[in-house]
Design a protein around this motif. Structure first.
Motif, mmCIF file in Angstrom:
data_model
loop_
_atom_site.group_PDB
_atom_site.id
_atom_site.type_symbol
_atom_site.label_atom_id
_atom_site.label_comp_id
_atom_site.label_asym_id
_atom_site.label_seq_id
_atom_site.Cartn_x
_atom_site.Cartn_y
_atom_site.Cartn_z
ATOM 1 N N ILE A 5 -0.096 -14.167 0.240
ATOM 2 C CA ILE A 5 -1.167 -13.944 -0.740
ATOM 3 C C ILE A 5 -0.720 -14.378 -2.125
ATOM 4 O O ILE A 5 -1.443 -15.071 -2.845
ATOM 5 C CB ILE A 5 -1.560 -12.454 -0.800
ATOM 6 C CG1 ILE A 5 -2.110 -12.005 0.550
ATOM 7 C CG2 ILE A 5 -2.578 -12.217 -1.903
ATOM 8 C CD1 ILE A 5 -2.170 -10.510 0.672
ATOM 9 N N ASN A 26 2.798 -11.046 4.543
ATOM 10 C CA ASN A 26 1.424 -11.184 4.060
ATOM 11 C C ASN A 26 1.371 -11.222 2.540
ATOM 12 O O ASN A 26 0.706 -12.067 1.948
ATOM 13 C CB ASN A 26 0.563 -10.010 4.532
ATOM 14 C CG ASN A 26 0.150 -10.189 5.983
ATOM 15 O OD1 ASN A 26 0.414 -11.236 6.575
ATOM 16 N ND2 ASN A 26 -0.494 -9.182 6.531
ATOM 17 N N ASP A 27 2.116 -10.300 1.932
ATOM 18 C CA ASP A 27 2.138 -10.262 0.469
ATOM 19 C C ASP A 27 2.626 -11.595 -0.083
ATOM 20 O O ASP A 27 2.071 -12.122 -1.055
ATOM 21 C CB ASP A 27 3.068 -9.148 -0.030
ATOM 22 C CG ASP A 27 2.440 -7.773 0.166
ATOM 23 O OD1 ASP A 27 1.513 -7.684 0.985
ATOM 24 O OD2 ASP A 27 2.872 -6.818 -0.508
ATOM 25 N N SER A 49 7.287 1.527 -2.456
ATOM 26 C CA SER A 49 6.578 1.686 -1.186
ATOM 27 C C SER A 49 7.554 1.802 -0.021
ATOM 28 O O SER A 49 7.181 2.182 1.074
ATOM 29 C CB SER A 49 5.622 0.515 -0.959
ATOM 30 O OG SER A 49 6.361 -0.643 -0.630
ATOM 31 N N ILE A 84 6.741 -1.943 -7.243
ATOM 32 C CA ILE A 84 5.856 -1.355 -6.240
ATOM 33 C C ILE A 84 6.416 -1.547 -4.836
ATOM 34 O O ILE A 84 6.357 -0.645 -4.007
ATOM 35 C CB ILE A 84 4.433 -1.932 -6.384
ATOM 36 C CG1 ILE A 84 3.862 -1.434 -7.706
ATOM 37 C CG2 ILE A 84 3.546 -1.524 -5.205
ATOM 38 C CD1 ILE A 84 2.446 -1.857 -7.984
ATOM 39 N N HIS A 85 7.032 -2.706 -4.598
ATOM 40 C CA HIS A 85 7.667 -2.911 -3.292
ATOM 41 C C HIS A 85 8.748 -1.876 -3.033
ATOM 42 O O HIS A 85 8.835 -1.305 -1.949
ATOM 43 C CB HIS A 85 8.271 -4.319 -3.221
ATOM 44 C CG HIS A 85 7.271 -5.354 -2.817
ATOM 45 N ND1 HIS A 85 7.573 -6.681 -2.781
ATOM 46 C CD2 HIS A 85 5.985 -5.251 -2.439
ATOM 47 C CE1 HIS A 85 6.505 -7.367 -2.392
ATOM 48 N NE2 HIS A 85 5.537 -6.511 -2.192
ATOM 49 N N LEU A 99 -5.110 -8.536 1.069
ATOM 50 C CA LEU A 99 -4.817 -7.850 -0.194
ATOM 51 C C LEU A 99 -3.396 -7.320 -0.114
ATOM 52 O O LEU A 99 -2.860 -7.147 0.976
ATOM 53 C CB LEU A 99 -5.789 -6.687 -0.416
ATOM 54 C CG LEU A 99 -7.272 -7.045 -0.528
ATOM 55 C CD1 LEU A 99 -8.098 -5.780 -0.665
ATOM 56 C CD2 LEU A 99 -7.520 -7.973 -1.708
ATOM 57 N N LEU A 100 -2.800 -7.068 -1.278
ATOM 58 C CA LEU A 100 -1.488 -6.421 -1.287
ATOM 59 C C LEU A 100 -1.720 -4.941 -1.018
ATOM 60 O O LEU A 100 -2.252 -4.225 -1.853
ATOM 61 C CB LEU A 100 -0.779 -6.628 -2.624
ATOM 62 C CG LEU A 100 -0.516 -8.079 -3.026
ATOM 63 C CD1 LEU A 100 0.265 -8.143 -4.335
ATOM 64 C CD2 LEU A 100 0.246 -8.820 -1.948
ATOM 65 N N ALA A 101 -1.270 -4.498 0.177
ATOM 66 C CA ALA A 101 -1.663 -3.186 0.684
ATOM 67 C C ALA A 101 -1.206 -2.027 -0.195
ATOM 68 O O ALA A 101 -1.901 -1.026 -0.323
ATOM 69 C CB ALA A 101 -1.123 -3.006 2.097
ATOM 70 N N GLU A 102 -0.029 -2.164 -0.815
ATOM 71 C CA GLU A 102 0.526 -1.037 -1.578
ATOM 72 C C GLU A 102 -0.040 -0.956 -2.992
ATOM 73 O O GLU A 102 0.264 -0.026 -3.722
ATOM 74 C CB GLU A 102 2.056 -1.162 -1.677
ATOM 75 C CG GLU A 102 2.761 -1.497 -0.376
ATOM 76 C CD GLU A 102 2.621 -0.372 0.625
ATOM 77 O OE1 GLU A 102 2.265 0.745 0.204
ATOM 78 O OE2 GLU A 102 2.846 -0.618 1.822
ATOM 79 N N PHE A 103 -0.806 -1.973 -3.379
ATOM 80 C CA PHE A 103 -1.313 -2.028 -4.741
ATOM 81 C C PHE A 103 -2.722 -1.452 -4.796
ATOM 82 O O PHE A 103 -3.439 -1.441 -3.795
ATOM 83 C CB PHE A 103 -1.340 -3.478 -5.231
ATOM 84 C CG PHE A 103 0.019 -4.060 -5.474
ATOM 85 C CD1 PHE A 103 0.928 -4.165 -4.441
ATOM 86 C CD2 PHE A 103 0.380 -4.516 -6.732
ATOM 87 C CE1 PHE A 103 2.188 -4.700 -4.644
ATOM 88 C CE2 PHE A 103 1.634 -5.058 -6.945
ATOM 89 C CZ PHE A 103 2.535 -5.154 -5.906
ATOM 90 N N LYS A 153 6.770 -7.939 4.326
ATOM 91 C CA LYS A 153 5.903 -8.364 3.228
ATOM 92 C C LYS A 153 5.467 -9.821 3.362
ATOM 93 O O LYS A 153 5.093 -10.434 2.371
ATOM 94 C CB LYS A 153 6.623 -8.171 1.884
ATOM 95 C CG LYS A 153 7.053 -6.746 1.612
ATOM 96 C CD LYS A 153 5.869 -5.825 1.414
ATOM 97 C CE LYS A 153 6.331 -4.420 1.092
ATOM 98 N NZ LYS A 153 5.260 -3.427 1.189
#
Ligand SMILES: Nc1ncnc2c1ncn2[C@@H]1O[C@H](COP(=O)(O)OP(=O)(O)OP(=O)(O)O)[C@@H](O)[C@H]1O
Ligand SMILES: [Mg+2]
Lengths: 419, 223
Positions: free
Chosen positions: A319, A315-316, A16, A12-13, B95-99, A313
């Motif tokens: 999280i 933030n990702d 995107s 997904i990374h 949140l994971l924005a792309e998900f 990323k």
């Protein structure tokens, strides 16, 4: 560990940020494609040039060198032992050009397990005559079938059939230069005048073109018997023995050994053609240097993109770590992104490289000097494709490793506080 | 039964000068309790919560989770503890924005790997339904509103049925309607599912609806 989660995150990374990923991947693609094209073409060319020499050069060449005796009669004279002696105008001893006991020696060589094949030769000087012109010539009496098997002679016989030479005495295959100068063709007759003045008429059964004008202008082939007859000698008159070994590297020790055991002159291929190795090495160095440079550039591309990814990323990463993914998981996610880019880019690079190589291998490449070559030589060795993939993966791995380690060490609290 | 217990937790920041932001913090949170933490800005609430959530390990004193000492565990063990036992809800909608919303909720469970993908998806949808946002499941996380994001974050915190849910001002960024909504959700979780909750808040009203309020001042618990 549940790799599929981590891989789905990497996927997904990448998706995107597809544009940047594609650009990073294209860097690898061009790096690998260039490597494949360069290495295939260069080694193809190397093979061609090496073949030009290697195919036709015996690994060990045995002959009888005409030399002045190392020991002059004066040296044997004991009264002059302690004085300084001079001998002026030393001349070679008169010995026959033939190899002593050549036929038994041939038998022994044929039985040697190191030896792939042996061919005897008779070399004779002669003049080609047609009308009033006389051309210098060298006649090789050969065993044509062995010569074809070991030294690819048939590749260079442009017209005619080599078997005619085998089956019929008084036949000759002449060099293309000779043929042109004498304006003679297949089935014509030419006259040879030997050093002793005999005139021998021979029928032309083939035209030979090596690509090297110096050779094509003088050299011709007959069978052994004919050559022996031209110089008026018998069956056991052999001037040269050419040996092909199973392993070329054995040539030097083999030659030394022959000299010691049989008192003949033996020259190995390395000594005879020292320069051609150098050319091959230089071409290889250029190929690898250019390819590695391209891959390093591609590697920097990936390094940059990944650094940017990680910056974006943050933030990702925080999280993921807060919800229980370990630093190692995060590192894996980013390294796998680099490897996916490398693998896709590298595979496309192989395909692109293969396509371009195929294209090149179909381009016409016709030159007087290389009569058997019609298109550019390209070496489609699968090993290079394997090296290409390994290159791509290791370059992207290293490019991805440093940013990924950074991601591994990011402290989620710093990020969460930073908001 | 105790879920969280701390003994004499002290925390010093060294940058730029040594400042002791937590002083001898000792307290216990029991199963099914809904506890709020209040205190002036800068008194150390967030700092405490990061320690309790095992993300910050640079402190002295002991932290126990379900009676087991957590202090001193390896980073890998701590990640596992966070994954299995602790649900965290941030002030900002992390949140994971792309998900998709569903993927976001499923991630901690997929990391845990205790259930099949189909079961995890079923569970995640169940949690979203409890929070009345099942209809958002297939939306990208960056395309939903702040209040919705916070509810997704709560669903994600719930997915592995953790021992405790911690929140650092989870309503701090929401308007009063959304913030009421989140409070209702927490209240419901506490009463209906005996969920243990430890929530930092500035909102008196919010604190009033919890079972117990811990008040901090200047790095100490004062009541
Ligand atoms: N990384 C850091 N380095 C140095 N000091 C820090 C750092 N992080 C926080 N502090 C200080 O520690 C103290 C406690 O911070 P903390 O974030 O825990 O407060 P808080 O109670 O959560 O406040 P708020 O209600 O505003 O969120 C503050 O005085 C802050 O300035
Ligand atoms: Mg705070």
């Amino acid at each position: 560990m549940n790799w599929s989660v981590l891989l789905s995150i990497s996927r997904i990374h990448i998706l995107s940020r597809i544009k940047q990923s594609v650009i990073a991947g294209l860097g690898v693609t061009f790096g690998i494609a260039t490597f494949i094209v360069l290495v295939s073409f260069m080694t193809g060319l190397n093979g061609l040039l090496d073949g030009l020499i290697l195919n036709r050069t015996p690994h060990v060449h045995i002959y009888n060198e005409i030399l002045p005796s190392k020991q002059q009669p004066l040296d044997l004279y004991s009264a002059a032992e302690n004085s300084l002696s001079f001998v002026h105008s030393v001349k070679p001893k008169s010995t026959a050009a033939r190899i002593h006991n050549a036929l038994p020696l041939l038998k022994i060589l044929q039985g040697n397990p190191q030896v792939l094949g042996v061919t005897p030769q008779v070399t004779a000087q002669a003049f080609y005559t047609a009308g009033t012109i006389e051309l210098n010539g060298i006649i090789h009496g050969i065993n044509i079938q062995e010569e074809s098997r070991l030294f690819k002679l048939d590749d260079y016989v442009m017209e005619g059939n080599i078997l005619d030479l085998e089956n019929n005495n008084n036949t000759i295959i002449i060099g293309a230069g000779v043929a042109q100068k004498l304006s003679a063709g297949i089935d014509d007759r030419i006259q040879l005048v030997t050093a002793k003045g005999n005139v021998v008429p021979l029928k032309i059964v083939g035209i030979y073109q090596s690509g090297l004008a110096d050779i094509d202008n003088v050299q011709s082939y007959t069978n052994l018997k004919t050559a022996q007859r031209i110089i008026g000698e018998g069956d056991n008159f052999i001037t040269d023995i050419n040996i092909k070994l199973h392993h070329m590297e054995d040539a030097l020790p083999f030659a030394r050994n022959m000299e010691k055991l049989y008192g003949v002159t033996a020259v190995d291929i390395g000594t005879a053609n020292a320069q051609f190795e150098t050319g091959t090495t230089v071409r290889n160095i250029i190929t690898y240097a250019v390819s590695i440079t391209l891959l390093i550039v591609a590697g920097f591309g990936i390094y940059n993109i990944l650094n940017m990814f990680i910056y974006e990323k943050m933030n990702d990463i925080a999280i993921l770590k807060a919800t229980g993914f370990s630093g190692r998981d995060v590192k894996f996610i980013f390294i796998s992104q680099a490897l996916i880019i490398g693998l896709v880019g590298g595979t496309l690079g192989l395909l692109l490289g293969y396509s371009i190589s195929t294209l090149i291998s179909h381009l016409p490449f016709e030159t007087e000097a290389l009569p058997t070559i019609k298109t550019y030589p390209v070496n489609f060795n699968p090993a290079y494709y394997f090296i290409g993939v390994v290159f791509a993966l290791s370059a992207t791995f290293f490019a991805g490793y440093l940013p990924a380690r950074k991601a591994e060490q990011i402290d989620p609290v710093d990020i969460i506080r930073g908001q | 039964m105790e879920v969280i217990r701390t003994e004499n937790i002290n925390k010093v920041f060294h940058d730029p000068v040594d400042v002791r932001v937590l002083k001898d913090i000792s307290f216990t949170v029991n199963t099914g309790e809904f506890v709020s933490i209040m205190g002036k800005s800068g008194c150390g609430k967030s700092t405490l919560l990061y320690i309790l959530s095992t993300m910050d390990t640079d402190y002295t004193g002991q932290l126990y989770l379900k009676g087991k000492l957590v202090t001193g565990n390896s980073a890998l063990q701590l990640a596992e503890i966070r994954n299995r036992h602790i649900g965290f809800v941030f002030q900002f909608h992390y949140l994971l924005a792309e998900f998709t919303v569903l993927d976001n909720v499923m991630l901690p469970a997929r990391k845990l790997g205790a259930k099949s993908l189909a079961e995890i998806e079923h569970d995640a949808l169940e949690k979203l339904r409890i929070l009345d946002i099942a209809y958002l499941a297939k939306k990208k996380a960056r395309r939903i509103s702040g209040g919705e994001k916070q509810r997704v974050a709560i669903a994600r915190a719930l997915i592995n049925n953790p021992a405790i849910i911690m929140g650092d001002e989870p309503t701090g960024n929401l308007d009063s309607k959304n913030s009421d909504n989140v409070l209702q959700i927490f209240r419901k979780l506490a009463t209906e599912q005996q969920m243990t909750l430890l929530i930092v808040t500035h909102d008196e009203d919010f604190a009033k609806h919890t079972d117990r309020t811990i008040v901090m001042e200047d790095g100490r618990i004062i009541s």
